[in-house]
Design a protein around this motif. Structure first.
Motif, PDB file in Angstrom:
ATOM      1  N   UNK A  63       0.852  -1.182   0.000  1.00  0.00           N
ATOM      2  CA  UNK A  63       0.000   0.000   0.000  1.00  0.00           C
ATOM      3  C   UNK A  63       0.892   1.237   0.000  1.00  0.00           C
ATOM      4  N   UNK A  64       0.418   2.312  -0.634  1.00  0.00           N
ATOM      5  CA  UNK A  64       1.193   3.553  -0.767  1.00  0.00           C
ATOM      6  C   UNK A  64       2.486   3.309  -1.539  1.00  0.00           C
ATOM      7  N   UNK A  65       2.448   2.375  -2.471  1.00  0.00           N
ATOM      8  CA  UNK A  65       3.648   1.999  -3.201  1.00  0.00           C
ATOM      9  C   UNK A  65       3.225   1.379  -4.525  1.00  0.00           C
ATOM     10  N   UNK A  66       4.123   1.364  -5.482  1.00  0.00           N
ATOM     11  CA  UNK A  66       3.811   0.762  -6.767  1.00  0.00           C
ATOM     12  C   UNK A  66       4.989   0.838  -7.710  1.00  0.00           C
ATOM     13  N   UNK A  67       4.962   0.069  -8.802  1.00  0.00           N
ATOM     14  CA  UNK A  67       6.057   0.078  -9.774  1.00  0.00           C
ATOM     15  C   UNK A  67       6.051   1.364 -10.599  1.00  0.00           C
ATOM     16  N   UNK A  68       7.208   1.794 -11.027  1.00  0.00           N
ATOM     17  CA  UNK A  68       7.315   2.976 -11.892  1.00  0.00           C
ATOM     18  C   UNK A  68       8.028   2.664 -13.205  1.00  0.00           C
ATOM     19  N   UNK A  95      -9.433  17.155   4.113  1.00  0.00           N
ATOM     20  CA  UNK A  95     -10.229  16.364   5.058  1.00  0.00           C
ATOM     21  C   UNK A  95     -11.210  15.527   4.250  1.00  0.00           C
ATOM     22  N   UNK A  96     -11.485  14.296   4.672  1.00  0.00           N
ATOM     23  CA  UNK A  96     -12.381  13.437   3.871  1.00  0.00           C
ATOM     24  C   UNK A  96     -13.796  13.981   3.710  1.00  0.00           C
ATOM     25  N   UNK A  97     -14.228  14.826   4.629  1.00  0.00           N
ATOM     26  CA  UNK A  97     -15.586  15.362   4.513  1.00  0.00           C
ATOM     27  C   UNK A  97     -15.763  16.263   3.293  1.00  0.00           C
ATOM     28  N   UNK A  98     -14.674  16.818   2.777  1.00  0.00           N
ATOM     29  CA  UNK A  98     -14.769  17.694   1.605  1.00  0.00           C
ATOM     30  C   UNK A  98     -14.534  16.944   0.293  1.00  0.00           C
ATOM     31  N   UNK A  99     -14.282  15.643   0.384  1.00  0.00           N
ATOM     32  CA  UNK A  99     -13.921  14.869  -0.811  1.00  0.00           C
ATOM     33  C   UNK A  99     -15.143  14.452  -1.617  1.00  0.00           C
ATOM     34  N   UNK A 100     -14.986  14.490  -2.946  1.00  0.00           N
ATOM     35  CA  UNK A 100     -15.989  13.957  -3.862  1.00  0.00           C
ATOM     36  C   UNK A 100     -15.689  12.494  -4.198  1.00  0.00           C
ATOM     37  N   UNK A 101     -14.403  12.127  -4.116  1.00  0.00           N
ATOM     38  CA  UNK A 101     -13.955  10.779  -4.446  1.00  0.00           C
ATOM     39  C   UNK A 101     -12.945  10.305  -3.405  1.00  0.00           C
ATOM     40  N   UNK A 102     -12.811   8.976  -3.307  1.00  0.00           N
ATOM     41  CA  UNK A 102     -11.899   8.383  -2.339  1.00  0.00           C
ATOM     42  C   UNK A 102     -11.006   7.370  -3.053  1.00  0.00           C
ATOM     43  N   UNK A 103      -9.701   7.536  -2.883  1.00  0.00           N
ATOM     44  CA  UNK A 103      -8.717   6.720  -3.599  1.00  0.00           C
ATOM     45  C   UNK A 103      -8.111   5.670  -2.677  1.00  0.00           C
ATOM     46  N   UNK A 104      -8.136   4.409  -3.148  1.00  0.00           N
ATOM     47  CA  UNK A 104      -7.512   3.319  -2.412  1.00  0.00           C
ATOM     48  C   UNK A 104      -6.119   3.080  -2.988  1.00  0.00           C
ATOM     49  N   UNK A 105      -5.062   3.413  -2.237  1.00  0.00           N
ATOM     50  CA  UNK A 105      -3.697   3.367  -2.780  1.00  0.00           C
ATOM     51  C   UNK A 105      -3.044   1.990  -2.709  1.00  0.00           C
ATOM     52  N   UNK A 106      -3.756   0.961  -3.171  1.00  0.00           N
ATOM     53  CA  UNK A 106      -3.190  -0.379  -3.221  1.00  0.00           C
ATOM     54  C   UNK A 106      -2.659  -0.663  -4.614  1.00  0.00           C
ATOM     55  N   UNK A 107      -1.580  -1.430  -4.693  1.00  0.00           N
ATOM     56  CA  UNK A 107      -0.999  -1.821  -5.971  1.00  0.00           C
ATOM     57  C   UNK A 107      -1.113  -3.333  -6.142  1.00  0.00           C
ATOM     58  N   UNK A 108      -1.857  -3.766  -7.148  1.00  0.00           N
ATOM     59  CA  UNK A 108      -1.969  -5.195  -7.432  1.00  0.00           C
ATOM     60  C   UNK A 108      -0.596  -5.768  -7.757  1.00  0.00           C
ATOM     61  N   UNK A 109       0.221  -4.992  -8.460  1.00  0.00           N
ATOM     62  CA  UNK A 109       1.558  -5.450  -8.816  1.00  0.00           C
ATOM     63  C   UNK A 109       2.400  -5.737  -7.577  1.00  0.00           C
ATOM     64  N   UNK A 110       2.356  -4.838  -6.594  1.00  0.00           N
ATOM     65  CA  UNK A 110       3.143  -5.037  -5.374  1.00  0.00           C
ATOM     66  C   UNK A 110       2.580  -6.176  -4.525  1.00  0.00           C
TER      67      UNK A 110
END
Length: 336
Positions: A18-23, A48-63
């Motif tokens: 998580x919070x990582x990936x190939x470049x 802050x999450x309350x102001x967000x329209x979208x939420x990003x999951x920072x997982x890398x399938x490759x990692x």
């Protein structure tokens, strides 16, 4: 969009998955996107999450595959291990935050170019029914939904590079009609090699490029660059062709092309169904030179939407991906 859209990047999870990936290599968009989204210079980053329209999951399938695959290779299909990793992460954020549960995942997304990414929702389909999947492997025959999911380009950069050198020649200095070089992955390429591999001096097709040839130089001297699907539907040659001002020739089945919401691919590419591979030369020869010039000019124009920049720039691939995700989000109203 740039002025309004805000995205919350979940903080949960630890390296290396998580919070990582190939470049580099074919899955590089995973790492570049994660690092760009978590960069302090990202203008879409919500405070802050309350102001967000979208939420990003920072997982890398490759990692995940890099660090778990060999541990489970003797314990059955790896897809049964891959999906629980994602599902457990969702359970964590759903338990700690209200945002997933209030929308059932409608405003959540992740990005992956790994071939196995589409397998994730197959184990727990109800959990992922609304979740936005941003994929290179945008195969509509394998569960990719046009109204929910987002197709992204595939890249193949080397270390410390974001793209190949631009070596494209003017239209009147492109003596090669068509060109392809690559491995025989998938049935489409096998058919291509059967009919064209090293058999024609105008349609250059190689499995192993001769040592005295330069891949990107050849693209820069070619009118039409063949982009057949490999093991999966996407090909990095689409972007590579655009960098060289070569008109992409898409040869695929069930491929949802990137950014079709706003880009009309018929205006800057040629699309040939696999069953017509034996007719490639005839089809391309029949394109009037005036039409070719128009196509090539448009390739140059749209190529900025496929550029990989760090930091991101307006209208580049990062902004185009977020625009596509934003459009999916606008299709739904949260039950406030």
């Amino acid at each position: 969009m740039v002025k309004r859209l805000k995205i919350w990047n979940y903080k949960e999870g630890d390296l290396p998955m998580v919070h990582n990936g190939p470049t580099t290599y074919l899955y590089s968009i995973e790492g570049h996107f994660i690092f760009e989204m978590e960069s302090e210079s990202n203008p879409f980053k919500a405070k802050h999450p309350d102001e967000a329209h979208l939420f990003f999951l920072p997982l890398s399938v490759s990692k995940i595959t890099d660090y778990l695959y060999h541990l489970h290779i003797r314990r059955g299909p790896f897809s049964k291990t891959l999906s629980p990793v994602f599902t457990d992460y969702i359970y964590v954020i759903a338990h700690k935050h209200p945002y997933w549960n209030r929308s059932n995942g409608v405003d959540h997304f992740f990005v992956s170019c790994h071939d196995w990414a589409p397998r994730i929702p197959r184990v727990d389909p109800e959990i992922y029914e609304n979740f936005i999947k941003v994929l290179c492997n945008s195969n509509t025959s394998e569960g990719f939904k046009l109204t929910r999911d987002v197709s992204i380009p595939e890249y193949n950069p080397r270390a410390s590079e974001l793209g190949p050198p631009r070596l494209g020649q003017p239209p009147d200095q492109r003596p090669i009609l068509a060109f392809f070089a690559g491995a025989a992955h998938g049935n489409i390429r096998k058919i291509l090699f059967k009919h064209w591999k090293e058999k024609d001096d105008e349609v250059l097709v190689f499995e192993d490029l001769p040592k005295n040839y330069s891949y990107h130089h050849l693209m820069g001297k070619t009118k039409f660059c063949l982009c057949p699907s490999g093991s999966e539907v996407a090909s990095p040659r689409v972007v590579e062709a655009m960098y060289q001002g070569c008109v992409p020739v898409l040869i695929s089945d069930y491929y949802s092309k990137p950014f079709e919401d706003v880009l009309d691919w018929s205006k800057f590419s040629i699309q040939i169904p696999p069953k017509r591979i034996p007719e490639i030369k005839k089809i391309l020869k029949a394109v009037p030179y005036s039409k070719y010039l128009t196509l090539q000019k448009r390739v140059i124009k749209v190529s900025r939407h496929f550029e990989l920049n760090r930091p991101a720039k307006p209208f580049d691939v990062f902004h185009m991906v977020l625009h596509s995700v934003w459009l999916r989000r606008l299709n739904f109203r949260l039950p406030y």
